[in-house]
Design a protein around this motif. Structure first.
Motif, PDB file in Angstrom:
ATOM      1  N   ASP A   8       0.696  -1.190  -0.058  1.00 11.06           N
ATOM      2  CA  ASP A   8      -0.109  -0.202  -0.112  1.00 11.06           C
ATOM      3  C   ASP A   8       0.915   1.248  -0.096  1.00 11.06           C
ATOM      4  O   ASP A   8       0.304   2.459  -0.288  1.00 11.06           O
ATOM      5  CB  ASP A   8      -1.038  -0.078   1.020  1.00 11.06           C
ATOM      6  CG  ASP A   8      -0.338  -0.100   2.489  1.00 11.06           C
ATOM      7  OD1 ASP A   8       1.061  -0.292   2.556  1.00 11.06           O
ATOM      8  OD2 ASP A   8      -1.098   0.253   3.460  1.00 11.06           O
ATOM      9  N   GLN A   9       2.086   1.352   0.285  1.00 11.42           N
ATOM     10  CA  GLN A   9       3.256   2.495  -0.024  1.00 11.42           C
ATOM     11  C   GLN A   9       3.869   2.371  -1.034  1.00 11.42           C
ATOM     12  O   GLN A   9       4.415   3.300  -1.222  1.00 11.42           O
ATOM     13  CB  GLN A   9       4.075   2.159   1.333  1.00 11.42           C
ATOM     14  CG  GLN A   9       3.365   2.206   2.664  1.00 11.42           C
ATOM     15  CD  GLN A   9       4.486   2.261   3.884  1.00 11.42           C
ATOM     16  OE1 GLN A   9       5.678   2.680   3.471  1.00 11.42           O
ATOM     17  NE2 GLN A   9       4.302   1.718   4.923  1.00 11.42           N
ATOM     18  N   LEU A  10       3.425   1.551  -2.201  1.00 10.19           N
ATOM     19  CA  LEU A  10       4.432   1.504  -3.341  1.00 10.19           C
ATOM     20  C   LEU A  10       3.493   2.326  -4.484  1.00 10.19           C
ATOM     21  O   LEU A  10       2.225   2.174  -4.485  1.00 10.19           O
ATOM     22  CB  LEU A  10       4.635  -0.135  -3.738  1.00 10.19           C
ATOM     23  CG  LEU A  10       5.360  -0.710  -2.792  1.00 10.19           C
ATOM     24  CD1 LEU A  10       5.475  -2.270  -3.413  1.00 10.19           C
ATOM     25  CD2 LEU A  10       6.814  -0.297  -2.651  1.00 10.19           C
ATOM     26  N   PHE A  11       4.338   2.684  -5.510  1.00  7.22           N
ATOM     27  CA  PHE A  11       3.780   3.232  -6.679  1.00  7.22           C
ATOM     28  C   PHE A  11       4.250   2.082  -7.762  1.00  7.22           C
ATOM     29  O   PHE A  11       5.327   1.803  -7.980  1.00  7.22           O
ATOM     30  CB  PHE A  11       4.711   4.574  -7.077  1.00  7.22           C
ATOM     31  CG  PHE A  11       4.480   5.724  -6.301  1.00  7.22           C
ATOM     32  CD1 PHE A  11       3.123   6.598  -6.523  1.00  7.22           C
ATOM     33  CD2 PHE A  11       5.240   6.200  -5.377  1.00  7.22           C
ATOM     34  CE1 PHE A  11       2.709   7.422  -5.829  1.00  7.22           C
ATOM     35  CE2 PHE A  11       4.618   7.309  -4.689  1.00  7.22           C
ATOM     36  CZ  PHE A  11       3.501   7.975  -4.654  1.00  7.22           C
ATOM     37  N   LYS A  12       3.028   1.595  -8.172  1.00  4.10           N
ATOM     38  CA  LYS A  12       3.194   0.393  -9.141  1.00  4.10           C
ATOM     39  C   LYS A  12       2.951   1.013 -10.688  1.00  4.10           C
ATOM     40  O   LYS A  12       2.012   1.563 -10.953  1.00  4.10           O
ATOM     41  CB  LYS A  12       2.189  -0.639  -8.460  1.00  4.10           C
ATOM     42  CG  LYS A  12       2.385  -0.986  -7.136  1.00  4.10           C
ATOM     43  CD  LYS A  12       1.131  -1.806  -6.776  1.00  4.10           C
ATOM     44  CE  LYS A  12       1.032  -1.838  -5.088  1.00  4.10           C
ATOM     45  NZ  LYS A  12      -0.067  -1.755  -4.524  1.00  4.10           N
ATOM     46  N   ILE A  13       3.430  -0.104 -11.404  1.00  4.45           N
ATOM     47  CA  ILE A  13       3.275   0.103 -12.923  1.00  4.45           C
ATOM     48  C   ILE A  13       3.152  -1.202 -13.508  1.00  4.45           C
ATOM     49  O   ILE A  13       3.652  -2.027 -12.840  1.00  4.45           O
ATOM     50  CB  ILE A  13       4.160   1.369 -13.547  1.00  4.45           C
ATOM     51  CG1 ILE A  13       5.544   0.639 -13.445  1.00  4.45           C
ATOM     52  CG2 ILE A  13       4.005   2.453 -12.996  1.00  4.45           C
ATOM     53  CD1 ILE A  13       6.694   1.487 -14.270  1.00  4.45           C
ATOM     54  N   VAL A  14       2.553  -1.075 -14.641  1.00  2.97           N
ATOM     55  CA  VAL A  14       2.809  -2.567 -15.340  1.00  2.97           C
ATOM     56  C   VAL A  14       3.647  -2.126 -16.740  1.00  2.97           C
ATOM     57  O   VAL A  14       3.261  -1.269 -17.267  1.00  2.97           O
ATOM     58  CB  VAL A  14       1.273  -2.956 -15.700  1.00  2.97           C
ATOM     59  CG1 VAL A  14       1.404  -4.284 -16.637  1.00  2.97           C
ATOM     60  CG2 VAL A  14       0.569  -2.979 -14.862  1.00  2.97           C
ATOM     61  N   ASP A  15       4.355  -2.991 -17.022  1.00  3.73           N
ATOM     62  CA  ASP A  15       5.317  -2.845 -18.293  1.00  3.73           C
ATOM     63  C   ASP A  15       4.784  -3.327 -19.300  1.00  3.73           C
ATOM     64  O   ASP A  15       3.729  -4.070 -19.161  1.00  3.73           O
ATOM     65  CB  ASP A  15       6.749  -3.373 -18.068  1.00  3.73           C
ATOM     66  CG  ASP A  15       6.886  -4.942 -18.049  1.00  3.73           C
ATOM     67  OD1 ASP A  15       5.800  -5.529 -18.330  1.00  3.73           O
ATOM     68  OD2 ASP A  15       8.121  -5.243 -17.795  1.00  3.73           O
ATOM     69  N   SER A  16       5.220  -3.373 -20.599  1.00  2.00           N
ATOM     70  CA  SER A  16       4.806  -3.674 -21.927  1.00  2.00           C
ATOM     71  C   SER A  16       4.558  -5.005 -21.835  1.00  2.00           C
ATOM     72  O   SER A  16       3.584  -5.664 -22.611  1.00  2.00           O
ATOM     73  CB  SER A  16       5.564  -2.997 -23.129  1.00  2.00           C
ATOM     74  OG  SER A  16       6.767  -3.710 -22.949  1.00  2.00           O
ATOM     75  N   GLY A  17       5.233  -5.874 -20.982  1.00  4.61           N
ATOM     76  CA  GLY A  17       4.886  -7.390 -21.082  1.00  4.61           C
ATOM     77  C   GLY A  17       4.189  -7.755 -20.002  1.00  4.61           C
ATOM     78  O   GLY A  17       3.755  -8.841 -19.820  1.00  4.61           O
ATOM     79  N   ARG A  66       7.613   6.623  -2.059  1.00  5.70           N
ATOM     80  CA  ARG A  66       6.537   6.087  -1.241  1.00  5.70           C
ATOM     81  C   ARG A  66       5.436   7.034  -1.203  1.00  5.70           C
ATOM     82  O   ARG A  66       5.233   8.304  -1.262  1.00  5.70           O
ATOM     83  CB  ARG A  66       7.210   6.149   0.358  1.00  5.70           C
ATOM     84  CG  ARG A  66       8.416   5.468   0.373  1.00  5.70           C
ATOM     85  CD  ARG A  66       8.639   5.307   2.087  1.00  5.70           C
ATOM     86  NE  ARG A  66       9.780   4.764   2.003  1.00  5.70           N
ATOM     87  CZ  ARG A  66      10.745   4.821   3.054  1.00  5.70           C
ATOM     88  NH1 ARG A  66      10.369   5.786   3.965  1.00  5.70           N
ATOM     89  NH2 ARG A  66      11.881   4.166   3.063  1.00  5.70           N
ATOM     90  N   GLY A  67       4.386   6.141  -1.231  1.00  2.68           N
ATOM     91  CA  GLY A  67       2.850   6.687  -1.233  1.00  2.68           C
ATOM     92  C   GLY A  67       2.583   7.001   0.284  1.00  2.68           C
ATOM     93  O   GLY A  67       2.469   6.052   1.069  1.00  2.68           O
ATOM     94  N   GLN A  68       2.737   8.225   0.705  1.00  3.38           N
ATOM     95  CA  GLN A  68       2.843   8.545   2.253  1.00  3.38           C
ATOM     96  C   GLN A  68       1.098   8.539   2.595  1.00  3.38           C
ATOM     97  O   GLN A  68       0.142   8.741   1.536  1.00  3.38           O
ATOM     98  CB  GLN A  68       3.278   9.975   2.270  1.00  3.38           C
ATOM     99  CG  GLN A  68       4.740  10.257   2.054  1.00  3.38           C
ATOM    100  CD  GLN A  68       5.424   9.353   2.930  1.00  3.38           C
ATOM    101  OE1 GLN A  68       5.152   8.880   3.782  1.00  3.38           O
ATOM    102  NE2 GLN A  68       6.890   9.012   2.487  1.00  3.38           N
ATOM    103  N   GLU A  69       0.911   8.399   3.757  1.00  2.00           N
ATOM    104  CA  GLU A  69      -0.509   8.397   4.093  1.00  2.00           C
ATOM    105  C   GLU A  69      -0.745   9.730   4.882  1.00  2.00           C
ATOM    106  O   GLU A  69       0.108  10.339   5.591  1.00  2.00           O
ATOM    107  CB  GLU A  69      -0.441   7.227   5.556  1.00  2.00           C
ATOM    108  CG  GLU A  69      -0.134   5.846   5.132  1.00  2.00           C
ATOM    109  CD  GLU A  69      -0.315   4.973   6.159  1.00  2.00           C
ATOM    110  OE1 GLU A  69      -0.789   5.348   7.213  1.00  2.00           O
ATOM    111  OE2 GLU A  69      -0.066   3.777   5.972  1.00  2.00           O
ATOM    112  N   GLY A  70      -1.830  10.238   4.667  1.00  2.00           N
ATOM    113  CA  GLY A  70      -2.514  11.286   5.086  1.00  2.00           C
ATOM    114  C   GLY A  70      -1.657  12.621   5.052  1.00  2.00           C
ATOM    115  O   GLY A  70      -2.059  13.366   5.893  1.00  2.00           O
TER     116      GLY A  70
END
Length: 172
Positions: free
Chosen positions: A38-47, A87-91
């Motif tokens: 829940d603190q991560l910045f996630k992405i999906v690559d081309s694969g 980091r995705g910071q809370e609040g």
């Protein structure tokens, strides 16, 4: 400040290394635990692979050392880093989602002298950049594992998350 830290790391014999900004999500979750997601910045690559921006430097440095640096290297291995983490910071609270993390890793020497070296280097870096009234917290994973050994997996994970976030009031 960053220039002074880099100079101090070099003076103590630490070699600066750079790691990838993106890591496989599974690698980060395996190393830090599922609650880190829940603190991560996630992405999906081309694969279609799930990736995440690194939330700190410890896991990428450990992966780099294990796969590329330690095999066949003379130990101990002294590594330094100064790099952005995300980091995705809370609040809110004015906290930045991207900030620079600087530090060292002393690998291949598990003795007390190695621990003392890293603590002394941290204290010297704080002194050099004129941080006053600093508090250095020292922890030991072996001690923590022994302390938590009688608890269930969910309790252990919750305590680890609270320790990571420095939410000490939530730990009874």
């Amino acid at each position: 400040v960053i220039v002074q830290l880099r100079e101090e790391f070099r003076r103590w014999g630490y070699r600066e290394v750079a790691t990838a900004t993106l890591e496989y999500l599974d690698t980060l979750v395996h190393g830090a635990g599922p609650s880190m997601q829940d603190q991560l910045f996630k992405i999906v690559d081309s694969g279609g692979e799930l990736l995440a921006l690194r939330p700190d430097m410890t896991l990428p440095i450990a992966r780099m050392a294990a796969t590329r640096l330690l095999p066949g290297a003379a130990t101990p291995l002294r590594l330094a880093y100064v790099a952005p983490v995300f980091r995705g910071q809370e609040g809110g609270g004015g906290k930045s989602r991207e900030f620079t993390q600087a530090g060292v890793e002393l690998l291949g020497d598990g003795g007390l002298d190695a621990d003392a070296e890293v603590i002394a280097l941290a204290a010297e870096c704080l002194r050099r950049v004129r941080v006053t009234n600093a508090v250095v917290n020292v922890g030991h994973l072996g001690f923590l594992d022994d302390l938590l050994s009688g608890l269930g997996a969910e309790e252990v994970e919750e305590i680890r998350v609270r320790l990571y976030r420095k939410e000490f009031a939530g730990i009874e």
